[in-house]
Structures are given as structure tokens and as C-alpha cells.
Design a protein around this motif. Structure first.
Motif, short mmCIF file in Angstrom:
data_model
loop_
_atom_site.label_atom_id
_atom_site.label_comp_id
_atom_site.label_asym_id
_atom_site.label_seq_id
_atom_site.Cartn_x
_atom_site.Cartn_y
_atom_site.Cartn_z
N THR A 1 -3.35 -3.34 8.30
CA THR A 1 -3.13 -2.59 9.53
C THR A 1 -2.96 -3.53 10.72
O THR A 1 -2.10 -3.33 11.59
CB THR A 1 -4.32 -1.64 9.80
N VAL B 1 6.50 -2.48 1.76
CA VAL B 1 5.96 -2.28 0.42
C VAL B 1 6.88 -3.00 -0.56
O VAL B 1 8.09 -2.75 -0.59
CB VAL B 1 5.87 -0.79 0.05
N ASP C 1 -1.52 4.84 -2.47
CA ASP C 1 -0.66 5.33 -1.39
C ASP C 1 -1.27 5.10 -0.01
O ASP C 1 -0.56 4.80 0.95
CB ASP C 1 -0.36 6.82 -1.58
N VAL C 2 -2.59 5.25 0.10
CA VAL C 2 -3.23 5.08 1.40
C VAL C 2 -3.10 3.64 1.88
O VAL C 2 -3.00 3.39 3.10
CB VAL C 2 -4.72 5.51 1.34
N LYS D 1 3.44 -2.65 6.84
CA LYS D 1 4.79 -2.63 7.42
C LYS D 1 5.85 -2.59 6.32
O LYS D 1 6.94 -2.06 6.53
CB LYS D 1 5.01 -3.88 8.27
N LYS E 1 -0.50 1.59 0.98
CA LYS E 1 0.93 1.45 1.30
C LYS E 1 1.25 2.05 2.67
O LYS E 1 2.10 1.54 3.41
CB LYS E 1 1.79 2.14 0.23
N SER E 2 0.54 3.11 3.02
CA SER E 2 0.86 3.83 4.27
C SER E 2 0.58 3.02 5.52
O SER E 2 1.16 3.29 6.58
CB SER E 2 0.09 5.15 4.32
N VAL E 3 -0.31 2.02 5.44
CA VAL E 3 -0.67 1.25 6.63
C VAL E 3 0.11 -0.05 6.73
O VAL E 3 0.09 -0.72 7.77
CB VAL E 3 -2.18 0.93 6.67
#
Length: 260
Positions: free
Chosen positions: A218, A240, A231-232, A238, A234-236
């Protein structure tokens, strides 16, 4: 201020695959980064003694251990944040009553407060490391500890979370929980190194896959989550990349422009 880039890599699921092996493409990529003059570092929840061979193989002497509690720059300790021993002793007393063993960890070794326990073997074996905690119930005396391991089934750590507010409890295995100083993280350890090196935030990179990488991914300007991350996570990030099994480090470094 330096124009060099510094790249931080998590170990398990990032540098090492799920068999705890270093993919050939990952090793080659690390060597190319170093040849180009970049600074390569590790940011891990592991203890320093758990990945000494990996550091030697890759020629890395800058690292963040214990999720930010023990930070080394160019082979010298830059920052250390030990556990509150008074609280740890009280927690140990509670844990013993609940038949929950503890393993004490400093920068050199780890010792269990019980002679043996199936939870210790079950969880430590998954790390596939050479070290195994031997018995020394007084290892906390006259030394600084940066992490401990609490062994209990899922959910039973809540009683400790409610009582010991100077610790963070992070589950890493179905029968084991990390005990860390409150508020520590890989991101804070990284900040210590970046500040000392004088690297601009635009030249800082981080690769990770685990829940303990979320704050790092983050906050670091150029963050890359592995394809095998949840997924959580990957979501933070910039970016993947592919999974560790599919040359994810190599492709991720290409993605952010550090390798051609």
C-alpha cells in the motif's frame, strides 16, 4: 539523495515458490538488478537465521526481518524493536495454563518453552528450514526478542488479543500465531532503510504476496503483487504480475521497467 532504485522482495511465495525453491529466472533477475547498480533487499516475516543461505546465494546484505522489527543495512543493524518482556512473561504464564506453547525468537536463534509439542513441529516443518527450536524456557532472559510464536488453534488467540494490547497477533499457520510489537510492519522497516539511503519514493519498489505485505504494498510507490497472492493483497498493489511458479519476479520487473 541517490538516483539508485531499491527493490524489496518478500520471501515465501515471492522469491521462493511453494516448494521453498528459488526459481532460476528469479535468481537471474536479481543478479541483473545488481549488475545494473540497483539495491536489492529482502522484506520478510522470517527471522534472519531462517534465510541466511538465501542471502548468501543472492548476495543480499540489506533486509527487513520479523515484519519490520529487525532491520539491517549493508550488514549493520539499523533498527531494532524488541518485544515488551514483562508482557511476554505474563502472556507465557497464561499460555501455559491453556497448554499453548511459546517459541521465543531473537536475531540468532529460537527456543521453545516446552520440550516438544505437535503444533510446533507441524507448523515449523512447513517452512522447510534447517533450524528447529530446542527447549529453553528462560530464553527471554537477558536478551532482546523481536518475535515469538504462540501455538493454538484458530480463534483461541482472541483471548490474548483482548488482554495484551502492546502486541500484534498475526496468524501464519492453522496452529501458530506470530506475536509482534504493536504497530510494527514491513513498511516501517522499509522506511528506515529508504530514509538512511536517501532514496526518493519514486525509486522504491516492493514485491509481495501475503497478508503481512498489505501495508508494504500500500505504502511503497511502486508495488507489485504476485499472481499467487490473495485478491485482497492484489487490490492494494499498483501492479499484479504472474505467480511465483510462472516467473512472476522476472515478468514483474519487466512490467515496472527495471528489466528489459
Amino acid at each position: 539523495m541517490t538516483n539508485k532504485s531499491v527493490i524489496f522482495f518478500d520471501i515465501d511465495g515471492t522469491l521462493l515458490n511453494h516448494e521453498k525453491e528459488l526459481p532460476a529466472s528469479t535468481k537471474e533477475s536479481i543478479m541483473k538488478l545488481k549488475e545494473a547498480g540497483h539495491i536489492v533487499a529482502i522484506a520478510t516475516g522470517r527471522a534472519p537465521f531462517m534465510y541466511e543461505e538465501l542471502r548468501k546465494e543472492l548476495g543480499i546484505n540489506t533486509f527487513v526481518s520479523y515484519n519490520g522489527q529487525y532491520v539491517v543495512l549493508n550488514g549493520e543493524v539499523l533498527y531494532a524493536n524488541p518485544l515488551n518482556i514483562t508482557s511476554l512473561i505474563k502472556l507465557t504464564e497464561d499460555a501455559l495454563q491453556n497448554e499453548h506453547p511459546i517459541v521465543y525468537m531473537d536475531h540468532e536463534d529460537m527456543k521453545a518453552n516446552v520440550p516438544e509439542h505437535p503444533f510446533i513441529k507441524e507448523s515449523i516443518d512447513t517452512l522447510k528450514i534447517k533450524q528447529f527450536p530446542t527447549h529453553d524456557p528462560h530464553y527471554y532472559k537477558e536478551r532482546e526478542l523481536y518475535q515469538s510464536l504462540l501455538f493454538c488453534p484458530v480463534g483461541e488467540e482472541k483471548q490474548y488479543e483482548e488482554k495484551y494490547d502492546d502486541f500484534d497477533f498475526v496468524r501464519w499457520h492453522p496452529v501458530s500465531v506470530d506475536i509482534l510489537p504493536k504497530g510494527g510492519s514491513k513498511a516501517k522497516g522499509i522506511d528506515k532503510i529508504v530514509e538512511k539511503l536517501g532514496v526518493s519514493k519514486e525509486n522504491v519498489y516492493a514485491f509481495g504476496d501475503g497478508l503481512n505485505d498489505i501495508e508494504m504494498l500500500t505504502e511503497v510507490h511502486n508495488s507489485v503483487a504476485m499472481g499467487n497472492a490473495e485478491d485482497v493483497v492484489k487490490s492494494v498493489a499498483k501492479h499484479v504480475t504472474d505467480s511465483v511458479e510462472d516467473d512472476g519476479i522476472y515478468h514483474g520487473l519487466q512490467m515496472v521497467g527495471l528489466l528489459k
